[in-house]
Design a protein around this motif. Sequence first.
Motif, short mmCIF file in Angstrom:
data_model
loop_
_atom_site.label_atom_id
_atom_site.label_comp_id
_atom_site.label_asym_id
_atom_site.label_seq_id
_atom_site.Cartn_x
_atom_site.Cartn_y
_atom_site.Cartn_z
N GLY A 1 0.88 -0.99 -0.08
CA GLY A 1 -0.05 0.10 0.13
C GLY A 1 0.69 1.27 -0.14
O GLY A 1 1.65 1.55 -0.70
N ASP A 2 0.62 2.12 0.94
CA ASP A 2 0.97 3.49 0.85
C ASP A 2 2.60 3.58 1.62
O ASP A 2 3.26 2.54 1.75
CB ASP A 2 0.29 4.27 1.95
CG ASP A 2 -0.03 3.84 3.20
OD1 ASP A 2 0.83 2.65 3.72
OD2 ASP A 2 -0.72 4.30 4.13
N GLN A 3 3.11 4.89 1.56
CA GLN A 3 4.55 4.91 2.00
C GLN A 3 4.85 4.30 3.55
O GLN A 3 5.68 3.82 3.50
CB GLN A 3 4.68 6.44 1.93
CG GLN A 3 6.26 6.70 1.81
CD GLN A 3 6.77 6.41 0.69
OE1 GLN A 3 6.34 6.32 -0.18
NE2 GLN A 3 8.26 6.18 0.81
N GLU A 4 3.80 4.43 4.33
CA GLU A 4 3.93 3.92 5.73
C GLU A 4 4.17 2.36 5.52
O GLU A 4 4.90 1.89 6.39
CB GLU A 4 2.56 4.12 6.42
CG GLU A 4 2.82 3.71 7.90
CD GLU A 4 1.67 4.17 8.80
OE1 GLU A 4 1.66 3.71 9.96
OE2 GLU A 4 0.71 4.83 8.24
N GLU A 5 3.50 1.63 4.68
CA GLU A 5 3.67 0.28 4.64
C GLU A 5 4.88 0.05 3.88
O GLU A 5 5.56 -1.25 4.33
CB GLU A 5 2.46 -0.38 3.77
CG GLU A 5 1.10 -0.32 4.33
CD GLU A 5 0.91 -1.10 5.73
OE1 GLU A 5 1.71 -2.20 5.58
OE2 GLU A 5 0.43 -0.72 6.52
N LYS A 6 5.44 0.89 3.07
CA LYS A 6 6.92 0.50 2.37
C LYS A 6 7.78 0.62 3.51
O LYS A 6 9.00 0.18 3.40
CB LYS A 6 7.01 1.44 1.36
CG LYS A 6 6.01 1.18 -0.02
CD LYS A 6 6.40 2.11 -1.27
CE LYS A 6 5.57 1.58 -2.28
NZ LYS A 6 5.90 2.78 -3.54
N ALA A 7 7.58 1.65 4.32
CA ALA A 7 8.80 1.80 5.36
C ALA A 7 8.59 0.59 6.32
O ALA A 7 9.69 0.39 7.00
CB ALA A 7 8.09 3.13 6.40
N LYS A 8 7.53 -0.05 6.56
CA LYS A 8 7.45 -1.24 7.64
C LYS A 8 8.20 -2.49 6.73
O LYS A 8 8.68 -3.21 7.26
CB LYS A 8 6.02 -1.59 7.56
CG LYS A 8 5.39 -0.98 8.49
CD LYS A 8 3.75 -1.27 8.82
CE LYS A 8 3.23 -0.48 9.89
NZ LYS A 8 1.70 -0.89 10.24
N GLN A 9 8.19 -2.45 5.46
CA GLN A 9 8.88 -3.48 4.70
C GLN A 9 10.48 -3.24 4.98
O GLN A 9 11.25 -4.22 5.37
CB GLN A 9 8.64 -3.10 2.95
CG GLN A 9 7.30 -3.74 2.58
CD GLN A 9 7.17 -3.61 1.28
OE1 GLN A 9 8.02 -3.28 0.46
NE2 GLN A 9 5.99 -3.35 0.61
N GLU A 10 10.99 -2.16 5.07
CA GLU A 10 12.24 -2.05 5.18
C GLU A 10 12.63 -2.39 6.77
O GLU A 10 13.76 -2.88 7.20
CB GLU A 10 12.71 -0.24 5.02
CG GLU A 10 12.57 0.10 3.57
CD GLU A 10 13.50 -0.57 2.52
OE1 GLU A 10 14.79 -0.94 3.13
OE2 GLU A 10 13.23 -0.79 1.39
N GLN A 11 11.61 -1.77 7.73
CA GLN A 11 11.62 -2.28 9.03
C GLN A 11 11.74 -3.85 9.22
O GLN A 11 12.82 -4.22 9.96
CB GLN A 11 10.56 -1.84 9.74
CG GLN A 11 10.68 -1.99 11.28
CD GLN A 11 9.46 -1.66 12.04
OE1 GLN A 11 8.91 -1.00 11.50
NE2 GLN A 11 9.46 -1.91 13.32
N LEU A 12 11.35 -4.47 8.45
CA LEU A 12 11.36 -5.99 8.58
C LEU A 12 12.57 -6.43 8.10
O LEU A 12 13.22 -7.30 8.75
CB LEU A 12 10.08 -6.40 7.76
CG LEU A 12 9.94 -7.90 7.69
CD1 LEU A 12 9.64 -8.44 9.18
CD2 LEU A 12 8.69 -8.71 6.69
N LEU A 13 13.27 -5.99 7.17
CA LEU A 13 14.45 -6.33 6.56
C LEU A 13 15.43 -6.22 7.55
O LEU A 13 16.41 -6.99 7.79
CB LEU A 13 14.87 -5.77 5.04
CG LEU A 13 13.90 -6.03 4.09
CD1 LEU A 13 14.14 -5.26 2.98
CD2 LEU A 13 14.12 -7.55 3.59
N ALA A 14 15.39 -4.95 8.11
CA ALA A 14 16.35 -4.65 9.25
C ALA A 14 16.18 -5.41 10.43
O ALA A 14 17.15 -5.99 10.99
CB ALA A 14 16.24 -3.06 9.91
N GLU A 15 15.09 -5.86 10.94
CA GLU A 15 14.94 -6.63 12.00
C GLU A 15 15.51 -8.02 11.59
O GLU A 15 15.85 -8.55 12.50
CB GLU A 15 13.50 -6.78 12.17
CG GLU A 15 12.83 -5.55 13.01
CD GLU A 15 11.22 -5.88 13.22
OE1 GLU A 15 10.89 -6.51 13.14
OE2 GLU A 15 10.83 -4.50 13.59
#
Length: 440
Positions: A218-232
């Motif tokens: 979805g939106d930009q916030e969801e894409k930020a969560k994608q990057e967060q998941l990769l970092a985790e």
Amino acid sequence: MYLKVQINMKFLVLSDKSKKVVAKKFKKACQTRWLSFDAATQAIHDDFLALQQTLRQLKDNDAVACGLLSKIDSSKFIGTIYILKEILLVLASLSKNFQRGQVNFSHIEPSIAYTTHKLTEIADSKSPIAALKKDLEGRLSNCELHLTDPQENQLTCLLNKYVAALKENIHRRFDGDLPIVSAFSIFNPLTLPQPGSGAFKEHGTKQVKTLAVHFFQGDQEEKAKQEQLLAEWEKFKFDMHTWRHDIPEEVKVSHLETVTEWCLKRLISLKTTYSSVFPALANIAEVCLSMPVSNAWPERGCSALKRIKTRLRNRLSVDMLQSLLIISINGPELGTIECEALITAAVEKWRSQKKRRKIPKHGHAASAAASALQQMDTNELSDACVQTNTVDLQLLSDDGNGSEVEIASAALNLTADTNCREEADSDYDSECDDFNDMIF
């Protein structure tokens, strides 16, 4: 009649008691269950000649036998049985992978790939038709069936269409979700490379990206969560490496829980501690553990329902039935310390609800019950006992028929059916309990 034909064809001499033991029936086919369909097809494949001869003996006096004989007495029918026998064996193997209590995510994709490859190989080699032509000249030579060229072409067309339809259904059912389901295999600590190596750095990156795109769209916030998941994930790999030494030995050898499930459950149990460090991974773990990959649970629920709501207990209320099902499915196993403590606590709570009168084991009440039993009609009691009496066929081994039964079972390709005996024992126990309740 079917047993007589089998005995004559196998050149066996059996006593009456041994005939009861080795009596063989065909399996009932169920269109919605591959294992049942496979067992029924296998039974006809192994004893087609005996079945045909039996129906021929009965056709003059039985309209059903005459109708069945007209359907099976053809090359197309036996050719279809040979096709189903070879293909259903492959499908049953795939079905068993999803009927276990636990599923190994890393084995799902290879199992599906092997199934489609095996189906293509069967269609290209035409092995069922080749086996049929060989058996018509060998073990089925007395069935008076012949495979002509038009019939062979018809069976070949049927084989190709059946395999193509199966492969299309498999791809339509699994291809869309297979990459996401297979991506959960990265949570297995035993497959994690050593830290510092190039494989450790790249391990799971592709799978985590697949999960991130699927769960965070979805939106930009969801894409930020994608990057967060990769970092985790990059940080969690080091934590998972330290957990390798904490894996219990019973989990490594158990068939009830995989190492992947153990790792995900530990991540969930430490969610309070890791909520600020791995919030996205903890949510992914919850989704994975609650995902209904296996169909073992609903199958066990149906079996538990049939065991609990029997013909003699058909007036159970919905609430009571639900409670009994929860106890049967999720309760501890009988004989364990946890089960004994739970039963003791339940009995004590039941007794504490109100003052209950204990029936004395000896004294006037016991003597009155004994005298009442003696005054009962002997014929009634014997009739009731006859209803609850079952014959254990295994006792035949004690009177000299054991070796005879073993020889007949080997000749007729029989296997021990313990499920029927357990079902008979459970029915016998339930009827005895009802009979004792009626008396006392």
